[in-house]
Motif scaffolding. Structure first.
Motif, PDB file in Angstrom:
ATOM      1  N   GLN A 121       0.797  -1.376   0.042  1.00  0.00           N
ATOM      2  CA  GLN A 121       0.046   0.035  -0.089  1.00  0.00           C
ATOM      3  C   GLN A 121       0.787   1.139  -0.020  1.00  0.00           C
ATOM      4  OE1 GLN A 121      -2.692  -0.544   3.508  1.00  0.00           O
ATOM      5  NE2 GLN A 121      -4.277  -0.983   1.893  1.00  0.00           N
ATOM      6  N   LEU A 122       0.206   2.161  -0.425  1.00  0.00           N
ATOM      7  CA  LEU A 122       0.817   3.563  -0.163  1.00  0.00           C
ATOM      8  C   LEU A 122      -0.128   4.571   0.734  1.00  0.00           C
ATOM      9  CD1 LEU A 122       1.272   4.240  -3.984  1.00  0.00           C
ATOM     10  CD2 LEU A 122       2.846   3.455  -2.527  1.00  0.00           C
ATOM     11  N   LEU A 123       0.527   5.074   1.718  1.00  0.00           N
ATOM     12  CA  LEU A 123      -0.250   5.507   2.897  1.00  0.00           C
ATOM     13  C   LEU A 123      -0.006   7.307   2.959  1.00  0.00           C
ATOM     14  CD1 LEU A 123       1.130   3.276   5.929  1.00  0.00           C
ATOM     15  CD2 LEU A 123      -0.896   3.027   4.208  1.00  0.00           C
ATOM     16  N   LYS A 124      -0.961   7.892   3.017  1.00  0.00           N
ATOM     17  CA  LYS A 124      -1.012   9.431   3.081  1.00  0.00           C
ATOM     18  C   LYS A 124      -1.301   9.662   4.616  1.00  0.00           C
ATOM     19  CE  LYS A 124      -3.919  13.184   1.679  1.00  0.00           C
ATOM     20  NZ  LYS A 124      -5.019  13.699   0.838  1.00  0.00           N
ATOM     21  N   LEU A 125       0.000  10.294   5.080  1.00  0.00           N
ATOM     22  CA  LEU A 125       0.167  10.654   6.356  1.00  0.00           C
ATOM     23  C   LEU A 125       0.118  12.090   6.564  1.00  0.00           C
ATOM     24  CD1 LEU A 125       3.301   8.738   6.947  1.00  0.00           C
ATOM     25  CD2 LEU A 125       1.008   8.062   7.075  1.00  0.00           C
ATOM     26  N   ASP A 126      -0.302  12.629   7.903  1.00  0.00           N
ATOM     27  CA  ASP A 126       0.135  14.105   8.398  1.00  0.00           C
ATOM     28  C   ASP A 126       1.426  13.876   8.843  1.00  0.00           C
ATOM     29  OD1 ASP A 126       0.278  12.921  10.894  1.00  0.00           O
ATOM     30  OD2 ASP A 126      -1.829  13.996  11.434  1.00  0.00           O
ATOM     31  N   ARG A 127       1.981  15.176   9.115  1.00  0.00           N
ATOM     32  CA  ARG A 127       3.487  15.259   9.747  1.00  0.00           C
ATOM     33  C   ARG A 127       3.576  14.705  11.140  1.00  0.00           C
ATOM     34  NH1 ARG A 127       3.030  18.321   5.339  1.00  0.00           N
ATOM     35  NH2 ARG A 127       4.808  18.965   4.092  1.00  0.00           N
ATOM     36  N   ALA A 128       2.718  14.034  11.843  1.00  0.00           N
ATOM     37  CA  ALA A 128       2.814  13.381  13.135  1.00  0.00           C
ATOM     38  C   ALA A 128       2.895  11.978  12.838  1.00  0.00           C
ATOM     39  CB  ALA A 128       1.833  13.957  14.020  1.00  0.00           C
ATOM     40  N   GLY A 129       2.624  11.640  11.638  1.00  0.00           N
ATOM     41  CA  GLY A 129       2.492  10.006  11.258  1.00  0.00           C
ATOM     42  C   GLY A 129       1.115   9.388  11.266  1.00  0.00           C
ATOM     43  N   ASN A 130       0.385  10.124  11.575  1.00  0.00           N
ATOM     44  CA  ASN A 130      -1.034   9.579  11.684  1.00  0.00           C
ATOM     45  C   ASN A 130      -1.436   9.388  10.190  1.00  0.00           C
ATOM     46  OD1 ASN A 130      -1.616  10.080  14.354  1.00  0.00           O
ATOM     47  ND2 ASN A 130      -1.481  12.111  13.842  1.00  0.00           N
ATOM     48  N   VAL A 131      -1.961   8.068   9.853  1.00  0.00           N
ATOM     49  CA  VAL A 131      -2.570   7.781   8.577  1.00  0.00           C
ATOM     50  C   VAL A 131      -3.898   8.421   8.363  1.00  0.00           C
ATOM     51  CG1 VAL A 131      -2.990   5.783   6.818  1.00  0.00           C
ATOM     52  CG2 VAL A 131      -1.215   5.495   8.679  1.00  0.00           C
ATOM     53  N   LEU A 132      -3.900   9.013   6.995  1.00  0.00           N
ATOM     54  CA  LEU A 132      -5.166   9.707   6.650  1.00  0.00           C
ATOM     55  C   LEU A 132      -5.769   8.979   5.893  1.00  0.00           C
ATOM     56  CD1 LEU A 132      -3.592  13.366   6.232  1.00  0.00           C
ATOM     57  CD2 LEU A 132      -4.609  12.339   8.242  1.00  0.00           C
ATOM     58  N   GLY A 133      -5.166   8.214   5.047  1.00  0.00           N
ATOM     59  CA  GLY A 133      -5.834   7.239   3.866  1.00  0.00           C
ATOM     60  C   GLY A 133      -4.823   6.353   3.339  1.00  0.00           C
ATOM     61  N   ALA A 134      -5.237   5.273   2.584  1.00  0.00           N
ATOM     62  CA  ALA A 134      -4.358   4.435   1.989  1.00  0.00           C
ATOM     63  C   ALA A 134      -4.914   4.167   0.776  1.00  0.00           C
ATOM     64  CB  ALA A 134      -4.441   3.006   2.869  1.00  0.00           C
ATOM     65  N   VAL A 135      -3.825   3.717  -0.343  1.00  0.00           N
ATOM     66  CA  VAL A 135      -4.293   3.430  -1.588  1.00  0.00           C
ATOM     67  C   VAL A 135      -3.523   2.007  -1.852  1.00  0.00           C
ATOM     68  CG1 VAL A 135      -3.753   3.898  -4.003  1.00  0.00           C
ATOM     69  CG2 VAL A 135      -4.423   5.705  -2.366  1.00  0.00           C
TER      70      VAL A 135
END
Length: 310
Positions: free
Chosen positions: A252-266
């Motif tokens: 997968q490819l993960l979209k994160l905020d700069r705290a490392g929280n996962v915002l979404g996945a592809v």
């Protein structure tokens, strides 16, 4: 997140229709051309350029770049030059948009330490090259290190072997370097992925086997460590400056905020099926925000089309 996948790029087959090995890295230039860096056996091309209509328009052969022992990372600089990292061959090469070799950093098949005081400029498992907005570059090294150092070498030019970041100016002049060399805060055991934050120039490192992100300032001062739950194989910032990582063998490819929280996945997880990957790799985006990725183990390139606004 609404992305849709397709496979519009046809890598050229070799004799008897064999398509070779995986594609560890892709890159997009300013004209929307896609470059692909493939792991192939000696005698077969490994670097390809496709136009925005997905047609193959350039093949760079071994007469230009030689055989890449372990094709790894690839990135495109602000002038559309392509930089390729040969992990086992111990070189980073700069190739022009026309496919001409412009520069080689390191010496082919001679791994070693970079010691500027000695005029010794060797590489040890180069992984990827990331660029700052001012053209300075950062070479991430250390795939096979994973701590401890390569201390058993009897070669005096290769007696450290630690994972590191080498910082050069846009002309290739040495600025500084900093080392991983350990487990713990402010350290990293490999620099499998490297990216420069477009907001402030911070350098983000993917310490794959330790499942973490490590962040430094542009001059090499430690800022923070973010522990993750996935292999961090690659890092990138999309055209909006949003952080993404490739989660390796999760596919997968993960979209994160700069705290490392996962915002979404592809991605549909690990595998060879539709929308899957054995190991997700270095990413690229076009101007429309579409995402592109390769697969270290499967010879194909995935286009992830950005969701259309309603």
């Amino acid at each position: 997140m609404g992305y849709t996948f397709s496979y519009p790029f046809n890598l050229p087959p070799a004799d008897k229709g064999v398509y070779g090995s995986g594609v560890p890295a892709v890159g997009i230039d300013s004209k929307g051309n896609l470059w692909a860096f493939q792991r192939n056996e000696a005698g077969r091309p490994q670097l390809f350029k496709f136009d925005p209509e997905h047609r193959l328009i350039l093949t760079v052969g071994e007469d230009v770049i030689g055989h890449q022992e372990k094709a790894h990372g690839m990135s495109v600089d602000p002038s559309d030059n392509v930089w390729i990292a040969d992990a086992d061959g111990s070189t980073v090469m700069q190739v022009s948009p026309e496919g001409k070799l412009l520069r080689t950093i390191g010496e082919k098949n001679r791994r070693g330490d970079w010691d500027e005081a000695k005029g010794q400029r060797l590489l040890w498992q180069p992984m990827y090259v990331a660029f700052a907005p001012n053209g300075e570059l950062y070479i991430g090294e250390g795939h096979g290190n994973e701590s401890p150092n390569d201390t058993e070498s009897d070669d005096p030019s290769n007696n450290i072997g630690a994972a590191r970041i080498i910082h050069l100016d846009k002309n290739g002049k040495y600025i500084n370097q900093w080392f991983g060399n350990s487990v713990g805060q402010g350290k990293f055991s490999m620099a499998h992925g490297v990216a420069v934050d477009p907001r402030n120039g911070d350098v983000w490192i993917g310490d794959r086997e330790q499942y973490r992100l490590v962040v430094y300032s542009k001059s090499g001062e430690f800022i923070k460590t973010i522990q993750m739950r996935n292999l961090i194989c690659a890092i990138g910032f999309d055209p909006q400056g949003v952080l993404w990582v490739a989660s390796g063998q999760d596919g997968q490819l993960l979209k994160l905020d700069r705290a490392g929280n996962v915002l979404g996945a592809v991605g549909n997880g690990a595998g060879r099926g539709p929308g899957q990957a054995i190991e997700t790799t270095y990413m690229a985006w076009d101007r429309q925000g579409n995402l592109y990725s390769g697969d270290t183990s499967v010879p194909r390139i995935t286009q992830w089309a950005v969701p259309k606004r309603r």
